[in-house]
Write a protein that holds these residues in place. Structure first.
Motif, mmCIF file in Angstrom:
data_model
loop_
_atom_site.group_PDB
_atom_site.id
_atom_site.type_symbol
_atom_site.label_atom_id
_atom_site.label_comp_id
_atom_site.label_asym_id
_atom_site.label_seq_id
_atom_site.Cartn_x
_atom_site.Cartn_y
_atom_site.Cartn_z
ATOM 1 N N HIS A 27 -18.659 -24.356 -18.044
ATOM 2 C CA HIS A 27 -18.666 -25.294 -19.164
ATOM 3 C C HIS A 27 -20.088 -25.802 -19.375
ATOM 4 O O HIS A 27 -20.707 -26.328 -18.450
ATOM 5 N N VAL A 28 -20.589 -25.644 -20.590
ATOM 6 C CA VAL A 28 -21.904 -26.193 -20.923
ATOM 7 C C VAL A 28 -21.725 -27.687 -21.183
ATOM 8 O O VAL A 28 -20.959 -28.088 -22.063
ATOM 9 N N CYS A 29 -22.418 -28.515 -20.402
ATOM 10 C CA CYS A 29 -22.149 -29.952 -20.398
ATOM 11 C C CYS A 29 -23.415 -30.764 -20.656
ATOM 12 O O CYS A 29 -24.520 -30.372 -20.258
ATOM 13 N N TYR A 30 -23.219 -31.899 -21.337
ATOM 14 C CA TYR A 30 -24.253 -32.914 -21.388
ATOM 15 C C TYR A 30 -24.290 -33.634 -20.045
ATOM 16 O O TYR A 30 -23.250 -33.978 -19.492
ATOM 17 N N GLN A 31 -25.481 -33.884 -19.524
ATOM 18 C CA GLN A 31 -25.621 -34.704 -18.331
ATOM 19 C C GLN A 31 -26.026 -36.108 -18.758
ATOM 20 O O GLN A 31 -27.052 -36.301 -19.416
ATOM 21 N N LEU A 32 -25.208 -37.089 -18.389
ATOM 22 C CA LEU A 32 -25.479 -38.481 -18.724
ATOM 23 C C LEU A 32 -25.636 -39.280 -17.436
ATOM 24 O O LEU A 32 -24.758 -39.262 -16.577
ATOM 25 N N ASP A 33 -26.778 -39.958 -17.303
ATOM 26 C CA ASP A 33 -26.973 -40.906 -16.220
ATOM 27 C C ASP A 33 -26.559 -42.286 -16.723
ATOM 28 O O ASP A 33 -26.830 -42.644 -17.878
ATOM 29 N N PHE A 34 -25.894 -43.068 -15.875
ATOM 30 C CA PHE A 34 -25.473 -44.409 -16.282
ATOM 31 C C PHE A 34 -25.824 -45.412 -15.192
ATOM 32 O O PHE A 34 -25.697 -45.131 -14.003
ATOM 33 N N ASP A 35 -26.295 -46.563 -15.624
ATOM 34 C CA ASP A 35 -26.659 -47.657 -14.725
ATOM 35 C C ASP A 35 -26.021 -48.944 -15.238
ATOM 36 O O ASP A 35 -25.848 -49.133 -16.453
ATOM 37 N N PRO A 36 -25.669 -49.872 -14.336
ATOM 38 C CA PRO A 36 -25.067 -51.141 -14.772
ATOM 39 C C PRO A 36 -26.095 -52.044 -15.445
ATOM 40 O O PRO A 36 -27.254 -52.100 -15.040
ATOM 41 N N ARG A 37 -25.655 -52.750 -16.454
ATOM 42 C CA ARG A 37 -26.525 -53.756 -17.063
ATOM 43 C C ARG A 37 -26.756 -54.909 -16.091
ATOM 44 O O ARG A 37 -27.840 -55.463 -16.038
ATOM 45 N N ASN A 38 -25.720 -55.275 -15.348
ATOM 46 C CA ASN A 38 -25.842 -56.289 -14.304
ATOM 47 C C ASN A 38 -25.317 -55.668 -13.008
ATOM 48 O O ASN A 38 -24.108 -55.474 -12.852
ATOM 49 N N PRO A 39 -26.190 -55.334 -12.041
ATOM 50 C CA PRO A 39 -25.753 -54.635 -10.827
ATOM 51 C C PRO A 39 -24.734 -55.399 -9.994
ATOM 52 O O PRO A 39 -24.052 -54.801 -9.169
ATOM 53 N N MET A 40 -24.610 -56.733 -10.199
ATOM 54 C CA MET A 40 -23.672 -57.507 -9.399
ATOM 55 C C MET A 40 -22.256 -57.469 -9.957
ATOM 56 O O MET A 40 -21.312 -57.881 -9.288
ATOM 57 N N ASP A 41 -22.087 -56.969 -11.186
ATOM 58 C CA ASP A 41 -20.746 -56.851 -11.752
ATOM 59 C C ASP A 41 -20.004 -55.691 -11.096
ATOM 60 O O ASP A 41 -20.597 -54.849 -10.409
ATOM 61 N N LEU A 42 -18.706 -55.619 -11.330
ATOM 62 C CA LEU A 42 -17.889 -54.543 -10.772
ATOM 63 C C LEU A 42 -17.988 -53.323 -11.680
ATOM 64 O O LEU A 42 -17.116 -53.043 -12.507
ATOM 65 N N VAL A 43 -19.104 -52.611 -11.511
ATOM 66 C CA VAL A 43 -19.416 -51.441 -12.322
ATOM 67 C C VAL A 43 -20.021 -50.361 -11.420
ATOM 68 O O VAL A 43 -20.318 -50.594 -10.255
ATOM 69 N N PHE A 44 -20.207 -49.171 -11.990
ATOM 70 C CA PHE A 44 -20.727 -48.028 -11.249
ATOM 71 C C PHE A 44 -22.147 -47.699 -11.690
ATOM 72 O O PHE A 44 -22.628 -48.157 -12.732
ATOM 73 N N SER A 45 -22.780 -46.849 -10.900
ATOM 74 C CA SER A 45 -23.984 -46.143 -11.327
ATOM 75 C C SER A 45 -23.804 -44.691 -10.919
ATOM 76 O O SER A 45 -23.062 -44.401 -9.964
ATOM 77 N N GLY A 46 -24.454 -43.789 -11.628
ATOM 78 C CA GLY A 46 -24.294 -42.389 -11.257
ATOM 79 C C GLY A 46 -24.559 -41.449 -12.408
ATOM 80 O O GLY A 46 -25.327 -41.753 -13.331
ATOM 81 N N GLN A 47 -23.896 -40.291 -12.337
ATOM 82 C CA GLN A 47 -24.053 -39.244 -13.335
ATOM 83 C C GLN A 47 -22.690 -38.698 -13.721
ATOM 84 O O GLN A 47 -21.754 -38.714 -12.920
ATOM 85 N N MET A 48 -22.592 -38.222 -14.945
ATOM 86 C CA MET A 48 -21.372 -37.537 -15.372
ATOM 87 C C MET A 48 -21.752 -36.389 -16.297
ATOM 88 O O MET A 48 -22.828 -36.384 -16.906
ATOM 89 N N TRP A 49 -20.857 -35.419 -16.367
ATOM 90 C CA TRP A 49 -21.100 -34.217 -17.151
ATOM 91 C C TRP A 49 -19.971 -34.071 -18.158
ATOM 92 O O TRP A 49 -18.790 -34.001 -17.783
ATOM 93 N N ILE A 50 -20.329 -34.060 -19.450
ATOM 94 C CA ILE A 50 -19.383 -34.053 -20.567
ATOM 95 C C ILE A 50 -19.463 -32.703 -21.273
ATOM 96 O O ILE A 50 -20.563 -32.257 -21.646
ATOM 97 N N ASP A 51 -18.321 -32.057 -21.454
ATOM 98 C CA ASP A 51 -18.275 -30.762 -22.131
ATOM 99 C C ASP A 51 -18.796 -30.894 -23.569
ATOM 100 O O ASP A 51 -18.395 -31.811 -24.298
ATOM 101 N N THR A 52 -19.674 -29.976 -23.971
ATOM 102 C CA THR A 52 -20.336 -30.081 -25.282
ATOM 103 C C THR A 52 -19.416 -29.748 -26.448
ATOM 104 O O THR A 52 -19.745 -30.070 -27.599
ATOM 105 N N THR A 53 -18.291 -29.084 -26.197
ATOM 106 C CA THR A 53 -17.382 -28.726 -27.295
ATOM 107 C C THR A 53 -16.148 -29.624 -27.345
ATOM 108 O O THR A 53 -15.768 -30.099 -28.419
ATOM 109 N N SER A 54 -15.514 -29.876 -26.197
ATOM 110 C CA SER A 54 -14.289 -30.688 -26.177
ATOM 111 C C SER A 54 -14.557 -32.162 -25.897
ATOM 112 O O SER A 54 -13.662 -32.980 -26.026
#
Length: 848
Positions: A287-314
């Motif tokens: 699957h050809v995927c977009y790579q998206l890095d994500f970081d929390p706006r406030n690191p102390m909130d209950l949120v994640f940081s990391g990477q995800m891969w989204i299919d470019t067609t679906s």
């Protein structure tokens, strides 16, 4: 020119030329260097997917798979290789470039994420368009939209000790296993930290899901459990199938675990919680995927940081690596990491093919050690939209009777992937340490602290929290209790206790025998007989499951005490999934140790004869509805894990029978209770308890509804914090108790306070109730002097039906990670008796 020369060679040399060409090709193939290895997190040994591995100075490279493994082919070599990935420090290792086959593992250290220079242009972040398309296509890609699905699953769970300090290594328990530990230190590598496994389980199971109505079932077919101090039938031995607890769905707005809700980077609140960076397109399993890095706006909130891969067609989520680090408002946690790889089904929806879950629990003190919980789940053979009958899902978690399978040949072929070198050595290490006496002692102490019982083979003694108390009635109270477990018998359950006080010297006792007919429908019958001292309004049936508060009420002045002799017979079963019915018959005596009387003929007024004790016989029918409730079996006991969204509702009808086995009253009583916890988005989590009761009968005050007060300094959620014991009694009432935890919504944003990880909480309790005049007449002149050595006396007053009892509270949770401090203000009935208008209360609250 070279091609032309080869062509002429073939033309002139014939077969010899062709043979020479194949020899050249073979020489070229055999001259390739093959490098194999694994990239892992240096702190915990967790594999790192999508890490880049390459030959320095040459254009040869590879990418790690979901297990962190890589294979690299190079026609030539330099003297060094590198491994790198976002969020970790780049690592370079030297190699012998003369070798044709190289095995090399990399252990990468976590690093503060440093973004490269970013060019900012006018207009919208290009990642936003992709994320809006993810939400737009969610109805097609999200597995929760399926009518049903099922799959075969392999699960592996491991519990390790990590972050071992040098001082901790010098302790006797560590010296005794030093030889085994040295093997594992060598395995960790030059950058890896020492991690000692203590528990490993494997399971083969089938997981089933059905929507509308929502049902889940995991049938564990085979298990293999190896651990330090783990016994057959214990709670941890039940947690072998991971799909009920780690079946994470990032399409939902919040991903929940351990009672916390973490905002998903592709949920409805994505834009307010995260910043995004669009990387290169990557091929993920075709699957050809977009790579998206994500970081929390406030690191102390209950949120994640990391990477995800989204299919470019679906625009489907193909893979995600999401982490929560120490900065988040969590307790006892260094890191949480979820990695998930999804696979598309024939309907277009995506199901989790592989999931890794890791929790790194911090060490309590500098000279102790931490713990790692790792879980790996591999799923295959997906079947969608073929639901089973509802009865098929009755038992959410089931372990086959012949599930225990220690045969290594079976597991060799049953695993979806072979065990790694680390897994094999971990298994060997557990074998070498689990039978050491010092290790067994540590395990036994831990079991007593967690369960409250000292466990032997067939019987358990406790709970120790009830073993001792001091009060004015009994003096020093001693109690010894026991219960049998599944090793004694899977169907028969025996419980009992004996006790006495040094002041009253009255023996107390309890004996109970239950029989479990069916675990699937949780059908059980039993009988119980007891004789003990209780307190009005503080009996076990009113306090409920708060065993700590009940144990604490045994201390101190012990006002409102009475002796009770009770016999009970009951039958309970689950009629349909989530709906339990219980019927019971009771006889109870009431022999007060305080100044108490009630009129036998209240219509005669003061001329009525009075009595200072009574006997009641009654039958009870109770219905409990808990939709989507998840639970596990602890031997022959059921432990509830959670219910989602739907309130738990309990309705009870009680009918008193006069004259039967000495019963003094004919009466009816109706009670209704609803409890629910729910998320309020970024505002935190709330829970409420709505209760109502009504009796149309005329009865002495203790048989009505004594409202639960609290005169201690310990906060109890089910009690009214500014109400005294026995202050109000009703024959009809309705109450609402509301608690809200804002998590770190406010304190996370205060610069000097946010590091404390405090959480703001608020409460409100409202009670409406009343007594009919006929019931008040029964208790009239209750304070008239009677011949009694006990001076306690209570009015059992009624509430004004037009005036609610109201109190509000606010406070700080998570002080030093375990304490809660709350202030309560009483807003009504300020002149009733001697009320506490303001009360400061504390409690111990263990929560992540």
């Amino acid at each position: 020119m070279k091609d032309f020369t080869l062509f002429k060679m073939f033309k002139r040399g014939g077969l010899c030329g062709l043979l020479f060409f194949f020899l050249l090709c073979a020489q070229s193939a055999f001259s390739q260097v093959v490098i194999k290895g694994r990239v892992t997190d240096a702190a915990n040994g967790d594999p790192i997917p999508f890490a880049s591995v390459g030959v320095i100075g040459l254009n040869y490279g590879a990418t790690t798979n979901f297990q962190g493994e890589f294979t690299l082919h190079a026609k030539s070599m330099s003297d060094s290789l590198f491994a790198s990935v976002v969020g970790y420090k780049k690592r370079i290792k030297w190699v012998d470039k003369k070798l044709k086959t190289i095995e090399l593992d990399f252990q990468l250290e976590s690093a503060t994420k440093e973004m490269a220079e970013v060019m900012v242009y006018s207009g919208e972040n290009p990642a936003f368009k992709i994320l809006r398309n993810v939400l737009k296509h969610r109805a097609y890609n999200d597995r929760s939209k399926l009518e049903s699905y099922e799959y075969s699953s392999y699960s592996k769970m491991e519990l390790d000790v990590d972050n071992i300090s040098e001082k901790f290594k010098d302790r006797k328990i560590m010296r005794d296993i030093s030889e085994a530990v040295k093997k594992f230190e060598k395995l960790a590598g030059d950058d890896g930290k020492l991690v000692i496994p203590t528990y490993i389980s494997e399971s083969i199971s089938k997981f089933y899901y059905r929507d509308s109505p929502q049902r889940k079932r995991e049938h564990v077919l085979k298990t293999h459990i190896k651990g330090v101090g783990v016994k057959e039938g214990s709670v941890i031995s039940q947690l072998v199938g991971g799909n009920l607890v780690a079946n994470y769905n990032f399409y939902q707005s919040y991903v929940s675990f351990f009672g916390k809700d973490f905002a998903s980077p592709i949920g409805d609140t994505w834009k307010g919680n995260y910043t995004y960076y669009l990387g290169d397109t990557v091929n993920v399993d075709g699957h050809v995927c977009y790579q998206l890095d994500f970081d929390p706006r406030n690191p102390m909130d209950l949120v994640f940081s990391g990477q995800m891969w989204i299919d470019t067609t679906s625009f489907a989520l193909v893979q995600i690596d999401a982490s929560v680090d120490k900065a988040a408002n969590l307790n006892f946690i260094d890191k949480i990491k979820i990695s998930q790889e999804l696979e598309q089904t024939e309907t277009g929806a995506w199901l989790p093919a592989k999931t890794r879950f890791l929790i790194d629990i911090e060490e309590i003190t500098k000279n102790s050690a931490g713990m790692l919980l790792k879980m790996y789940i591999s799923n295959k053979d997906f079947v969608v939209n073929k639901p089973h009958p509802l009865s098929f899902y009755d038992l959410a978690s089931e372990v086959a009777e012949d599930a225990k399978e220690p045969d290594p040949n079976y597991w060799k072929f049953a695993r979806h992937e072979p065990l790694s070198r680390q897994d094999l050595i971990a298994s060997s290490l557990i074998d070498s340490v689990k039978n050491l006496p010092v290790v067994r002692s540590y395990v036994e102490v831990a079991e007593i602290v967690v369960s409250g019982f000292k466990k032997f083979n067939n019987i358990e003694f406790g709970p120790y929290i009830n073993s001792f108390a001091i009060n004015k009635v009994e003096g020093a109270r001693f109690r010894l209790g026991f219960r049998t477990n599944a090793n004694f018998d899977k169907n028969w359950i025996i419980r009992g206790n004996v006790g006495f006080g040094t002041k009253d010297l009255v023996p107390k006792y309890s004996a109970e025998v239950n029989y479990l007919f069916s675990m699937k429908k949780w059908t059980m019958a039993g009988i119980r007989h007891s004789y003990d001292i209780e307190r009005v309004g503080l009996t076990p049936e009113l306090i409920g499951d708060n065993k700590l508060f009940y144990a604490f009420t045994r201390w101190g002045a012990f006002s409102g005490a009475f002796f009770r002799r009770e016999s009970e017979a009951f039958f309970t079963t689950e009629l349909i999934k989530g709906l339990s019915i219980t019927s019971s018959f009771h006889t109870r005596s009431f022999d007060p140790l305080f100044r108490f009387q009630y009129r036998l003929n209240p219509e005669l007024g003061k001329a009525s004869p009075v009595q200072d004790y009574y006997q009641e016989s009654f039958v009870t029918l109770e219905a409990r509805f808990a939709r989507n409730e998840t639970y596990i079996m602890n031997g022959n006991e059921k432990i509830t894990l959670a219910t989602k969204r739907i309130p738990v509702i309990t309705f009870k009808y009680q009918r008193g029978i006069k004259g039967f086995l000495g019963g003094d009253f004919d009466y009816e009583r109706f009670t209704l209770k609803a409890h629910q916890t729910f998320r309020l988005g970024l505002l935190g989590r709330s829970d409420y308890t709505l209760s109502a009761g009504y009796t149309p009968s005329n009865l002495p005050a203790p048989l009505l509804f004594p409202h639960l007060g609290n005169e201690t300094f310990f906060f109890v959620r089910s009690a009214f914090s500014t109400m005294n014991y026995f202050e109000f009694v009703s024959d009809r009432y309705a109450s609402l108790q509301l608690n809200h935890n804002f998590e770190g919504l406010f304190f996370n944003r205060l610069p000097l306070i946010k590091k404390l990880k405090w959480r703001f909480i608020a409460s409100s309790n409202i009670l409406m109730g009343s007594q009919r005049k006929s019931n008040q007449e029964i208790m009239k002149d209750v304070n008239n002097p009677l011949k009694s050595k006990f001076l306690d006396q209570y009015a059992f007053d009624s509430l004004d039906p037009n005036k609610p009892f109201v109190e509000v509270g606010y406070g700080i949770d998570n002080i030093f990670k375990i304490f809660r401090l709350q202030a309560f203000h009483r807003l009504s009935y300020l002149d009733h008796g001697n009320p506490q208008r303001f009360r400061l209360m504390a409690s111990i609250n263990f929560a992540f």
